[in-house]
Write a protein that holds these residues in place. Structure first.
Motif, PDB file in Angstrom:
ATOM      1  N   GLN A  70      -4.811   2.304   7.825  1.00 30.77           N
ATOM      2  CA  GLN A  70      -4.873   1.057   8.582  1.00 30.77           C
ATOM      3  C   GLN A  70      -4.475   1.239  10.038  1.00 30.77           C
ATOM      4  OE1 GLN A  70      -2.985  -1.488   5.049  1.00 30.77           O
ATOM      5  NE2 GLN A  70      -3.393  -2.741   6.841  1.00 30.77           N
ATOM      6  N   ILE A  71      -3.929   2.396  10.380  1.00 27.79           N
ATOM      7  CA  ILE A  71      -3.469   2.628  11.752  1.00 27.79           C
ATOM      8  C   ILE A  71      -4.382   3.591  12.500  1.00 27.79           C
ATOM      9  CG2 ILE A  71      -1.562   3.554  13.154  1.00 27.79           C
ATOM     10  CD1 ILE A  71       0.353   2.515  11.019  1.00 27.79           C
ATOM     11  N   THR A  72      -4.836   4.654  11.848  1.00 28.72           N
ATOM     12  CA  THR A  72      -5.617   5.687  12.557  1.00 28.72           C
ATOM     13  C   THR A  72      -7.023   5.882  12.007  1.00 28.72           C
ATOM     14  OG1 THR A  72      -4.766   7.450  11.133  1.00 28.72           O
ATOM     15  CG2 THR A  72      -3.518   6.946  13.135  1.00 28.72           C
ATOM     16  N   ASN A 117       4.937  -6.488  -3.082  1.00 30.75           N
ATOM     17  CA  ASN A 117       3.644  -7.176  -3.088  1.00 30.75           C
ATOM     18  C   ASN A 117       2.881  -6.905  -1.791  1.00 30.75           C
ATOM     19  OD1 ASN A 117       4.206  -9.266  -1.051  1.00 30.75           O
ATOM     20  ND2 ASN A 117       5.635 -10.098  -2.563  1.00 30.75           N
ATOM     21  N   PRO A 118       1.589  -7.224  -1.742  1.00 34.68           N
ATOM     22  CA  PRO A 118       0.748  -6.862  -0.591  1.00 34.68           C
ATOM     23  C   PRO A 118       1.208  -7.399   0.756  1.00 34.68           C
ATOM     24  CG  PRO A 118      -0.620  -7.422  -2.475  1.00 34.68           C
ATOM     25  CD  PRO A 118       0.784  -7.775  -2.858  1.00 34.68           C
ATOM     26  N   THR A 119       2.054  -8.432   0.773  1.00 35.24           N
ATOM     27  CA  THR A 119       2.530  -8.953   2.057  1.00 35.24           C
ATOM     28  C   THR A 119       3.409  -7.945   2.783  1.00 35.24           C
ATOM     29  OG1 THR A 119       4.481  -9.979   1.051  1.00 35.24           O
ATOM     30  CG2 THR A 119       2.474 -11.312   1.192  1.00 35.24           C
ATOM     31  N   ASN A 120       3.901  -6.942   2.051  1.00 35.27           N
ATOM     32  CA  ASN A 120       4.846  -5.979   2.635  1.00 35.27           C
ATOM     33  C   ASN A 120       4.305  -4.552   2.603  1.00 35.27           C
ATOM     34  OD1 ASN A 120       7.441  -5.283   3.763  1.00 35.27           O
ATOM     35  ND2 ASN A 120       8.084  -4.559   1.746  1.00 35.27           N
ATOM     36  N   LEU A 121       3.030  -4.375   2.276  1.00 34.98           N
ATOM     37  CA  LEU A 121       2.468  -3.040   2.096  1.00 34.98           C
ATOM     38  C   LEU A 121       1.323  -2.772   3.063  1.00 34.98           C
ATOM     39  CD1 LEU A 121       2.307  -2.969  -1.819  1.00 34.98           C
ATOM     40  CD2 LEU A 121       4.101  -2.029  -0.360  1.00 34.98           C
ATOM     41  N   VAL A 122       1.278  -1.555   3.603  1.00 37.24           N
ATOM     42  CA  VAL A 122       0.137  -1.108   4.401  1.00 37.24           C
ATOM     43  C   VAL A 122      -0.305   0.260   3.890  1.00 37.24           C
ATOM     44  CG1 VAL A 122       0.624  -2.404   6.511  1.00 37.24           C
ATOM     45  CG2 VAL A 122       1.680  -0.162   6.169  1.00 37.24           C
ATOM     46  N   VAL A 123      -1.591   0.536   4.013  1.00 38.38           N
ATOM     47  CA  VAL A 123      -2.167   1.800   3.559  1.00 38.38           C
ATOM     48  C   VAL A 123      -2.298   2.727   4.767  1.00 38.38           C
ATOM     49  CG1 VAL A 123      -4.163   2.897   2.480  1.00 38.38           C
ATOM     50  CG2 VAL A 123      -3.424   0.627   1.731  1.00 38.38           C
ATOM     51  N   ILE A 124      -1.690   3.909   4.669  1.00 40.42           N
ATOM     52  CA  ILE A 124      -1.662   4.805   5.821  1.00 40.42           C
ATOM     53  C   ILE A 124      -1.787   6.257   5.369  1.00 40.42           C
ATOM     54  CG2 ILE A 124      -0.347   3.324   7.400  1.00 40.42           C
ATOM     55  CD1 ILE A 124       2.198   4.623   6.430  1.00 40.42           C
ATOM     56  N   SER A 125      -2.022   7.146   6.335  1.00 43.38           N
ATOM     57  CA  SER A 125      -2.063   8.580   6.054  1.00 43.38           C
ATOM     58  C   SER A 125      -0.642   9.109   5.865  1.00 43.38           C
ATOM     59  CB  SER A 125      -2.737   9.327   7.203  1.00 43.38           C
ATOM     60  OG  SER A 125      -1.888   9.354   8.343  1.00 43.38           O
ATOM     61  N   ALA A 126      -0.533  10.268   5.228  1.00 44.64           N
ATOM     62  CA  ALA A 126       0.784  10.879   5.019  1.00 44.64           C
ATOM     63  C   ALA A 126       1.464  11.186   6.349  1.00 44.64           C
ATOM     64  CB  ALA A 126       0.631  12.154   4.188  1.00 44.64           C
TER      65      ALA A 126
END
Length: 372
Positions: free
Chosen positions: A278-280, A310-319
């Motif tokens: 979600q960032i790069t 829950n999803p309100t506190n989660l982001v998907v990112i690279s290692a």
């Protein structure tokens, strides 16, 4: 109120946290680490003798052991704690393993008493991202008052940064994994407060820090902890390859671990939904052997600080980005300022943007956002 004359601190690493919080049965052949080590290269043995001046140690095979009455800040009570040399390279605070018959966890460092981060019951290793989150910036300390009493507490990075901005003598707690501070003039201590115990008055005093041999050095402002610039290759090699390993054979164990399916499901679904960082975007993303992209999920508000799964506190990112969020300086992470599904923030002063899918951004907005 009283005055503080000296303080010894230790940064809690993920390995420390994992080992002293293992559930019963996690170690097939024993209980595992039950102590918190303080390297003598950071706090020399003569410093410990001076710190515990007036307490007669017991001479053991590996070195002296002191039995000390430790009071916990915040009115949590006092207890007798054994602190002594376990091996030549370190002095340790003993019986800190939480789930053990001999546990004597210092009250201020206990999740049930001092609000210390609580370990997930299903944590599997020190590399568990949740363990890394919970330990980020945690420093435990034992201090000595002008009345020669000993008190324990713990602080996180942001609290120490606030203190060091007023009194720069606290800066060593930000730049070293462990150390000893001597306060002259002394500073006030609020014994009733665990979270904000120091009544700090502005000083321009610089403290002479101990060098690796425990000798007084010259006053200086050091680079952040883990910045190894200025050390020679010889010094790095000498430290890296010192004989500090166990002679026991590595043992293979089998463990059965229960997990929270609700948490795992949220993680799996978010990864399937985003497929990139979600960032790069695709930067730092690699494919696993099954062809799927390797992604990790980060808690914006750490679990130990009340964050949810829950999803309100989660982001998907690279290692790579995940480690940067844990170990670098992150600023501007205010979820209330998401605009059109985007949030600008900085890592070590460099600009980055988190981008949410519209439905994910709406869930966060409906929850009211949060400041990290």
């Amino acid at each position: 109120m009283t005055n503080v004359s000296e303080l010894i601190f230790r940064q809690i690493t993920p390995a420390d946290f994992f080992n002293i919080n293992k559930q019963p049965g996690a170690e097939a052949l024993g209980g595992g680490q039950s102590y918190i080590d303080v390297p003598v290269k950071n706090v020399a043995l003569p410093t410990w003798h001076s710190f515990f001046d007036g307490i007669q140690p017991v001479a053991k095979t590996n070195g002296p052991v002191w039995t000390v009455e430790i009071n916990s800040l915040g009115g949590l009570g006092s207890q007798q704690v054994s602190i002594g040399q376990r091996r030549e390279a370190s002095v340790n605070i003993r019986s800190q393993k939480l789930f053990s018959r001999s546990s004597n966890r210092i009250y201020a460092w206990h999740p049930d008493h001092g609000g210390f981060p609580r370990a997930p019951v299903d944590m599997s290793s020190a590399e568990d991202p949740r363990v890394i989150e919970l330990t980020a910036g945690v420093r435990v300390f034992i201090l000595k008052t002008e009345e020669d009493e000993y008190w324990a507490g713990w602080l996180k990075t942001e609290e120490i940064e606030r203190l060091s901005a007023i009194d720069q003598r606290f800066e060593t707690m930000l730049t070293e994994p462990a150390g000893h501070l001597s306060f002259d003039p002394e500073i006030e201590l609020n014994l009733a407060s665990l979270k904000d115990p120091f009544g700090v008055q502005p000083h321009s005093v610089e403290v002479a820090e101990e060098d690796v041999a425990g000798n007084a050095g010259t006053p200086n402002k050091k680079a952040p902890y883990n910045a190894k610039t200025g050390r020679s290759e010889e010094a790095i090699a000498a430290e890296l390859f010192q004989d500090d390993s166990s002679s026991e054979d590595v043992k293979k164990t089998q463990k059965v671990i229960e997990t929270f399916e609700r948490n795992r499901k949220a993680v799996r679904d978010l990864k399937k939904l985003y497929k990139t960082c979600q960032i790069t975007g695709n930067d730092f993303i690699f494919s696993k052997v099954n062809g799927e992209p390797y992604l990790e999920v980060h808690h914006l508000v750490p679990l130990g600080e009340g964050g949810s799964d829950n999803p309100t506190n989660l982001v998907v990112i690279s290692a790579h980005i995940h480690r940067m969020l844990h170990y670098a300086v992150v600023e501007g992470m205010d979820l209330a300022k998401i605009v059109d599904g985007k949030l600008d923030f900085t890592i070590n002063g460099e600009g980055f943007t988190i981008t949410w899918l519209p439905e994910h951004a709406k869930v966060i907005a409906d929850a009211g956002g949060a400041t990290v």
